[in-house]
Design a protein around this motif. Structure first.
Motif, short mmCIF file in Angstrom:
data_model
loop_
_atom_site.label_atom_id
_atom_site.label_comp_id
_atom_site.label_asym_id
_atom_site.label_seq_id
_atom_site.Cartn_x
_atom_site.Cartn_y
_atom_site.Cartn_z
N LEU A 316 -0.49 4.29 -0.22
CA LEU A 316 0.22 3.14 0.32
C LEU A 316 -0.73 2.14 0.97
O LEU A 316 -0.58 0.93 0.83
N LYS A 317 -1.71 2.67 1.70
CA LYS A 317 -2.69 1.80 2.35
C LYS A 317 -3.48 1.01 1.32
O LYS A 317 -3.66 -0.21 1.45
N ASP A 318 -3.96 1.71 0.27
CA ASP A 318 -4.72 1.02 -0.78
C ASP A 318 -3.85 -0.01 -1.49
O ASP A 318 -4.31 -1.11 -1.82
N LEU A 319 -2.59 0.33 -1.69
CA LEU A 319 -1.64 -0.58 -2.36
C LEU A 319 -1.45 -1.83 -1.51
O LEU A 319 -1.50 -2.96 -2.01
N GLN A 320 -1.25 -1.64 -0.22
CA GLN A 320 -1.00 -2.76 0.68
C GLN A 320 -2.25 -3.63 0.86
O GLN A 320 -2.18 -4.86 0.75
N LEU A 321 -3.38 -3.00 1.13
CA LEU A 321 -4.60 -3.76 1.35
C LEU A 321 -5.02 -4.52 0.09
O LEU A 321 -5.45 -5.67 0.15
N GLY A 322 -4.87 -3.87 -1.06
CA GLY A 322 -5.21 -4.52 -2.32
C GLY A 322 -4.31 -5.69 -2.61
O GLY A 322 -4.75 -6.77 -3.03
N SER A 323 -3.01 -5.52 -2.36
CA SER A 323 -2.04 -6.58 -2.62
C SER A 323 -2.28 -7.78 -1.72
O SER A 323 -2.22 -8.93 -2.16
N ILE A 324 -2.56 -7.52 -0.46
CA ILE A 324 -2.73 -8.60 0.52
C ILE A 324 -3.98 -9.43 0.23
O ILE A 324 -3.97 -10.66 0.32
N SER A 325 -5.05 -8.75 -0.13
CA SER A 325 -6.34 -9.45 -0.24
C SER A 325 -6.70 -9.92 -1.65
O SER A 325 -7.60 -10.75 -1.81
N ALA A 326 -6.00 -9.44 -2.68
CA ALA A 326 -6.40 -9.70 -4.06
C ALA A 326 -6.45 -11.19 -4.41
O ALA A 326 -7.47 -11.68 -4.92
N ASP A 327 -5.38 -11.91 -4.14
CA ASP A 327 -5.33 -13.33 -4.51
C ASP A 327 -6.37 -14.15 -3.76
O ASP A 327 -7.03 -15.02 -4.34
#
Length: 410
Positions: A316-327
């Motif tokens: 969940l942490k990887d999912l959230q951090l990746g989603s927030i910072s990707a764009d």
């Protein structure tokens, strides 16, 4: 009345965003939806909620209260699956209210291969039918909405409001983000507060949208449109506690101006760290503590063979951090293509600042905050993204306030 015990416990969760497994084949269209779901987990929520139910069967809280967005996008099958998951509970009542994604959501879809198809939506009638066990606990119901009230025990009275805006038939339009109580329901809520006052009961308010502004940079569409009127009623009847969701962030705000109400906003259960609230009511006070659901101990032997489920908080942490910072990182790569390290540091900083805010772990020393603001990655971030400047300044709190627990005295 749910229980005659004066000292009892209930749990609060919000924004579970369940999409039933039967509505997708884990194909390309669904994978694309997961990538654009802003850090929500869409793959495992049936398993997660079943494990949460197993914990409830063991610990036996008097009630589990869900403050809206039970479903991903208002799929009828998802609501039915949610009810089915919690049906085995015998000692715990499940009380639900809809969120802005639950009733007549035009985004309701099922996913097959590369394609999306319209899925059956949830009407107010279907909602009452699917969650009949919740409404059977009602002391009173509002005829103009899906709101109802429930007496918890000899001292506490729960008002479950419907703060959502939805039409009268199925639609293809996006769900409304903003919410409103409305004149008729406001009259009904005041009637419930009056009933509580006349019967020496202490009212607790629940709704999906927020009573207060919990982030000065991001609040449009999250606070109910008629919050001023609702706060006025809360003040008139000395309502000391309210719960909501919707912003996916854990936040607690104490009494505001003339309103004596403390509002607890529960973070999204399908993202971050699976936060939920444990509320213990006593004759002279209420305590609230945010906890993280440790799912592993409630998995079956077969489920424990799945690495992701065994290490779910990391996932969940990887999912959230990746989603927030990707764009943001993608746009910076165009400028700093020869300095990948700087772009990665910017992405990590942006992701962690958001993660701390959403989980309620956003209280740091002033010296630590000053160090963040002085860092190269922060300076470039706000320079290149002025739209984030005010928002990022709202994410950390250097006061002694906490978003993880509170005690309400009577």
């Amino acid at each position: 009345m749910i229980t005659k015990e004066l000292n009892t416990e209930f749990w609060v969760i919000s924004d579970t965003h369940l999409i039933a497994d039967s509505l997708h084949d884990e194909g390309q269209a669904f994978a694309r939806m997961q990538k654009t779901s802003q850090g929500k987990d869409l793959y495992y929520q049936e398993t997660v909620l079943t494990a949460f139910r197993r914990m409830a069967q063991q610990k036996k809280p008097a009630a589990i209260i869900v403050t809206g967005d039970l479903t991903f996008n208002g799929e009828r099958v998802s609501a039915e699956k949610f009810a089915e998951i919690f049906k085995p509970l015998k000692d715990t009542k499940v009380l639900v209210i809809p969120g802005n994604h639950d009733i007549f959501d035009g985004w309701a879809r099922e996913f097959r291969g590369k394609k999306q198809f319209y899925a059956g939506e949830i009407s107010p009638m279907f909602w009452r039918s699917i969650f009949d066990r919740s409404y059977r606990q009602a002391t009173d119901e509002d005829s103009s909405s899906l709101a109802y009230s429930v007496q918890l025990n000899p001292q506490y009275f729960l008002i479950l409001a419907d703060s959502n805006i939805y039409g009268k038939e199925e639609t293809t339009e996006a769900p409304h983000t903003r919410g409103m109580i409305g004149k008729e329901q406001l009259k009904w809520i005041e009637k419930q507060f009056r009933y509580a006052q006349e019967n020496n009961l202490r009212p607790i308010l629940f709704m999906h949208h927020n009573l207060y502004v919990h982030n000065p940079a991001v609040n449009k569409g999250y606070v109910v449109d008629d919050a001023v009127e609702l706060r006025r009623i809360c003040a008139r009847y000395n309502v000391k506690l309210a719960f909501s969701g919707h912003i996916h962030a854990q936040n607690i705000m104490g009494p505001h101006d003339m309103t004596p109400t403390t509002e607890v906003v529960t973070s999204s259960f399908c993202s971050n760290d699976q936060g939920y609230g444990v509320v213990r009511v006593h004759s002279r006070h209420i305590t609230y503590v945010r906890r993280k659901f440790n799912m592993t101990r409630y998995l079956t032997k077969q489920e424990k063979q799945n690495y992701t489920l065994e290490h779910f908080h990391k996932y969940l942490k990887d999912l959230q951090l990746g989603s927030i910072s990707a764009d943001m990182m993608q746009s910076e790569l165009n400028t700093y293509h020869d300095d990948i390290d700087l772009v990665q540091r910017m992405g990590r900083l942006f992701g962690w600042m958001n993660y701390h805010f959403f989980t309620g772990h956003n209280h740091i020393k002033a010296s630590e905050l000053a160090k963040i603001h002085a860092s190269e990655e922060y300076q470039i971030l706000v320079k290149h993204h002025p739209e984030y400047r005010i928002y990022l300044k709202t994410l950390y709190d250097t006061s002694s306030h906490t978003n993880l627990q509170v005690k309400i005295k009577y």
